[in-house]
Design a protein around this motif. Sequence first.
Motif, PDB file in Angstrom:
ATOM      1  N   ALA A 165       0.847  -1.186   0.000  1.00  0.00           N
ATOM      2  CA  ALA A 165       0.000   0.000   0.000  1.00  0.00           C
ATOM      3  C   ALA A 165       0.885   1.240   0.000  1.00  0.00           C
ATOM      4  CB  ALA A 165      -0.897   0.008   1.225  1.00  0.00           C
ATOM      5  N   GLN A 166       0.572   2.174  -0.853  1.00  0.00           N
ATOM      6  CA  GLN A 166       1.286   3.443  -0.851  1.00  0.00           C
ATOM      7  C   GLN A 166       1.193   4.087   0.530  1.00  0.00           C
ATOM      8  OE1 GLN A 166      -0.126   6.190  -3.814  1.00  0.00           O
ATOM      9  NE2 GLN A 166       1.248   7.835  -3.184  1.00  0.00           N
ATOM     10  N   CYS A 167      -0.006   3.974   1.128  1.00  0.00           N
ATOM     11  CA  CYS A 167      -0.230   4.494   2.476  1.00  0.00           C
ATOM     12  C   CYS A 167      -1.253   3.594   3.160  1.00  0.00           C
ATOM     13  CB  CYS A 167      -0.726   5.934   2.404  1.00  0.00           C
ATOM     14  SG  CYS A 167      -0.834   6.765   3.997  1.00  0.00           S
ATOM     15  N   PHE A 168      -1.018   3.266   4.426  1.00  0.00           N
ATOM     16  CA  PHE A 168      -1.877   2.328   5.146  1.00  0.00           C
ATOM     17  C   PHE A 168      -2.247   2.899   6.502  1.00  0.00           C
ATOM     18  CE2 PHE A 168      -2.385  -1.126   8.243  1.00  0.00           C
ATOM     19  CZ  PHE A 168      -3.357  -1.897   7.623  1.00  0.00           C
ATOM     20  N   THR A 169      -3.529   2.662   6.921  1.00  0.00           N
ATOM     21  CA  THR A 169      -3.962   3.060   8.252  1.00  0.00           C
ATOM     22  C   THR A 169      -5.008   2.087   8.766  1.00  0.00           C
ATOM     23  OG1 THR A 169      -4.684   4.936   9.606  1.00  0.00           O
ATOM     24  CG2 THR A 169      -5.844   4.587   7.511  1.00  0.00           C
TER      25      THR A 169
ATOM     26  N   ARG B 232      -7.071  14.238  -1.341  1.00  0.00           N
ATOM     27  CA  ARG B 232      -7.705  13.793  -2.585  1.00  0.00           C
ATOM     28  C   ARG B 232      -6.973  12.602  -3.212  1.00  0.00           C
ATOM     29  NH1 ARG B 232     -12.772  15.896  -2.505  1.00  0.00           N
ATOM     30  NH2 ARG B 232     -12.667  18.086  -1.832  1.00  0.00           N
ATOM     31  N   VAL B 233      -6.866  11.508  -2.469  1.00  0.00           N
ATOM     32  CA  VAL B 233      -6.212  10.297  -2.961  1.00  0.00           C
ATOM     33  C   VAL B 233      -7.209   9.148  -2.957  1.00  0.00           C
ATOM     34  CG1 VAL B 233      -3.898  10.991  -2.244  1.00  0.00           C
ATOM     35  CG2 VAL B 233      -5.367   9.745  -0.641  1.00  0.00           C
ATOM     36  N   PRO B 234      -6.973   8.084  -3.733  1.00  0.00           N
ATOM     37  CA  PRO B 234      -7.883   6.925  -3.732  1.00  0.00           C
ATOM     38  C   PRO B 234      -7.899   6.244  -2.371  1.00  0.00           C
ATOM     39  CG  PRO B 234      -6.366   6.851  -5.611  1.00  0.00           C
ATOM     40  CD  PRO B 234      -5.874   7.926  -4.703  1.00  0.00           C
TER      41      PRO B 234
ATOM     42  N   ILE C  96      -4.639   5.382  -0.224  1.00  0.00           N
ATOM     43  CA  ILE C  96      -4.702   4.867   1.147  1.00  0.00           C
ATOM     44  C   ILE C  96      -5.440   3.540   1.182  1.00  0.00           C
ATOM     45  CG2 ILE C  96      -5.656   5.274   3.459  1.00  0.00           C
ATOM     46  CD1 ILE C  96      -5.328   8.231   2.999  1.00  0.00           C
ATOM     47  N   VAL C  97      -4.881   2.588   1.909  1.00  0.00           N
ATOM     48  CA  VAL C  97      -5.585   1.358   2.270  1.00  0.00           C
ATOM     49  C   VAL C  97      -5.912   1.468   3.752  1.00  0.00           C
ATOM     50  CG1 VAL C  97      -5.456  -1.135   2.517  1.00  0.00           C
ATOM     51  CG2 VAL C  97      -4.416  -0.031   0.523  1.00  0.00           C
ATOM     52  N   ALA C  98      -7.210   1.391   4.085  1.00  0.00           N
ATOM     53  CA  ALA C  98      -7.648   1.508   5.474  1.00  0.00           C
ATOM     54  C   ALA C  98      -8.295   0.205   5.912  1.00  0.00           C
ATOM     55  CB  ALA C  98      -8.627   2.675   5.630  1.00  0.00           C
ATOM     56  N   GLN C  99      -7.741  -0.413   6.934  1.00  0.00           N
ATOM     57  CA  GLN C  99      -8.306  -1.644   7.462  1.00  0.00           C
ATOM     58  C   GLN C  99      -9.316  -1.317   8.555  1.00  0.00           C
ATOM     59  OE1 GLN C  99      -5.610  -4.326   9.496  1.00  0.00           O
ATOM     60  NE2 GLN C  99      -6.947  -6.097   9.120  1.00  0.00           N
ATOM     61  N   VAL C 100     -10.554  -1.800   8.385  1.00  0.00           N
ATOM     62  CA  VAL C 100     -11.622  -1.528   9.345  1.00  0.00           C
ATOM     63  C   VAL C 100     -11.555  -2.563  10.472  1.00  0.00           C
ATOM     64  CG1 VAL C 100     -14.097  -1.257   9.676  1.00  0.00           C
ATOM     65  CG2 VAL C 100     -13.043  -0.540   7.513  1.00  0.00           C
ATOM     66  N   LEU C 101     -11.285  -2.098  11.683  1.00  0.00           N
ATOM     67  CA  LEU C 101     -11.103  -2.987  12.836  1.00  0.00           C
ATOM     68  C   LEU C 101     -12.061  -2.638  13.979  1.00  0.00           C
ATOM     69  CD1 LEU C 101      -7.194  -3.095  12.877  1.00  0.00           C
ATOM     70  CD2 LEU C 101      -8.740  -4.913  12.130  1.00  0.00           C
ATOM     71  N   ILE C 102     -13.204  -2.050  13.662  1.00  0.00           N
ATOM     72  CA  ILE C 102     -14.171  -1.656  14.688  1.00  0.00           C
ATOM     73  C   ILE C 102     -14.712  -2.896  15.391  1.00  0.00           C
ATOM     74  CG2 ILE C 102     -16.400  -0.540  15.103  1.00  0.00           C
ATOM     75  CD1 ILE C 102     -15.776   1.244  12.663  1.00  0.00           C
TER      76      ILE C 102
ATOM     77  N   LYS D 256     -22.074  -3.413  -2.733  1.00  0.00           N
ATOM     78  CA  LYS D 256     -21.204  -3.890  -3.806  1.00  0.00           C
ATOM     79  C   LYS D 256     -21.194  -2.914  -4.982  1.00  0.00           C
ATOM     80  CE  LYS D 256     -20.090  -8.240  -6.120  1.00  0.00           C
ATOM     81  NZ  LYS D 256     -20.520  -9.645  -6.302  1.00  0.00           N
ATOM     82  N   HIS D 257     -22.327  -2.250  -5.199  1.00  0.00           N
ATOM     83  CA  HIS D 257     -22.440  -1.349  -6.338  1.00  0.00           C
ATOM     84  C   HIS D 257     -22.084   0.092  -5.982  1.00  0.00           C
ATOM     85  CE1 HIS D 257     -24.284  -4.393  -8.930  1.00  0.00           C
ATOM     86  NE2 HIS D 257     -24.915  -4.807  -7.844  1.00  0.00           N
ATOM     87  N   HIS D 258     -21.964   0.365  -4.705  1.00  0.00           N
ATOM     88  CA  HIS D 258     -21.626   1.726  -4.261  1.00  0.00           C
ATOM     89  C   HIS D 258     -20.486   1.657  -3.235  1.00  0.00           C
ATOM     90  CE1 HIS D 258     -25.124   3.531  -6.278  1.00  0.00           C
ATOM     91  NE2 HIS D 258     -25.766   2.437  -5.907  1.00  0.00           N
ATOM     92  N   ALA D 259     -19.425   0.979  -3.624  1.00  0.00           N
ATOM     93  CA  ALA D 259     -18.296   0.784  -2.718  1.00  0.00           C
ATOM     94  C   ALA D 259     -17.641   2.102  -2.334  1.00  0.00           C
ATOM     95  CB  ALA D 259     -17.270  -0.145  -3.365  1.00  0.00           C
ATOM     96  N   ASP D 260     -17.746   3.101  -3.196  1.00  0.00           N
ATOM     97  CA  ASP D 260     -17.108   4.389  -2.925  1.00  0.00           C
ATOM     98  C   ASP D 260     -17.976   5.299  -2.054  1.00  0.00           C
ATOM     99  OD1 ASP D 260     -14.944   3.641  -4.457  1.00  0.00           O
ATOM    100  OD2 ASP D 260     -15.778   4.487  -6.295  1.00  0.00           O
ATOM    101  N   ARG D 261     -19.197   4.860  -1.741  1.00  0.00           N
ATOM    102  CA  ARG D 261     -20.100   5.718  -0.957  1.00  0.00           C
ATOM    103  C   ARG D 261     -20.208   5.301   0.499  1.00  0.00           C
ATOM    104  NH1 ARG D 261     -26.371   7.676  -2.231  1.00  0.00           N
ATOM    105  NH2 ARG D 261     -26.661   8.673  -0.186  1.00  0.00           N
ATOM    106  N   TYR D 262     -20.211   3.982   0.752  1.00  0.00           N
ATOM    107  CA  TYR D 262     -20.511   3.508   2.106  1.00  0.00           C
ATOM    108  C   TYR D 262     -19.321   2.815   2.755  1.00  0.00           C
ATOM    109  CZ  TYR D 262     -25.352   4.105   0.532  1.00  0.00           C
ATOM    110  OH  TYR D 262     -26.532   4.603   0.034  1.00  0.00           O
TER     111      TYR D 262
END
Length: 337
Positions: free
Chosen positions: A23-27, A46-48, A67-73, A171-177
Amino acid sequence: MSLLFFSDHPLRGLNTFGFEAYAQCFTRIESKDDVISLHQYLDEHRVPLLLIGGGSNLVLGPKVPGIVAQVLIAEMALEELAADRVRVTLGAGEAWHASIERLLDQGIYGLENLALIPGCVGAAPVQNIGAYGVEVKDRIEAVEVYDWQQRRFYWLDNAECRFAYRDSIFKHHADRYLITRVRFLLSRLPNCVLSYKPLREAIEPGREHNPRAIFNAVCRIRRAKLPDPDLLGNAGSFFKNPIVSAAQYEALKQKYPDMVAYPEGSAFKLAAGWLIDRRGWKGYRRDGVGVHEHQALVLVNHGDGCRQQIETLAQQIRNDVMEQFGVQLEVEPRFYP
């Protein structure tokens, strides 16, 4: 800002194919406050963004931009309802299989047919995961999301999730939710689903048909048929079971009497694994990738494979099945970038 960012972060352990990727950037996202902080960061830079849980339904390229963000909630909350029902709220970062086992230990039933599916709770609604006669939509009451467009958290009820076979609004709105929590309606009264014949047959003779027996049988079946991603890289079922019209099914059934299929309303769902196996792909291996020797529906990484090799193999299989049966196979995992 509480988030920590890491440059050129290795992702091999965060995708079940085990592909070498960075990942270019990870959090990591561990709370709703982290979600807000991440959104503020994205406003400025303004990055992917790629959100991941356990990486169980993902095919990564060697370099992942932005950015790759791992959800760990993490969360498990129980609310006792009337008629022995239980409302269970799970954080998106909770491990799916471990959560089912914890609920069983507390006498809460309804998810046992979905045991041993890899990944985290937050991924389950996206694919509307299903196995052995149960789809997760049958158990979900609502899904909490962060809406990147509206900049707020809210719940989507079951109907608003637009669940379908291996499909959902997410699945169809991965960039929204961004899924933060999932709420299930389960029960303290067993309601065993045994519509899947191999599952009934897998329960040990003489043993009562109860949720724990179903859980154990599902685990035995999956371990016998499907490779452990920790030992052999894979993303589980790589292709959806295609749905065809009754007319197409009847034509294929006349030509291939042993074809495996299941009624799906007025149509029929064909077993993709049978189609692939019939064409001789089971056990196929080339370069670092191949088709699992016991389950033709699973593509595997033998240790030194890469995304391009899997992509090429998947297309070869799709072309072959289309040429032989006139059936289009649809890939389940997400390719990124």
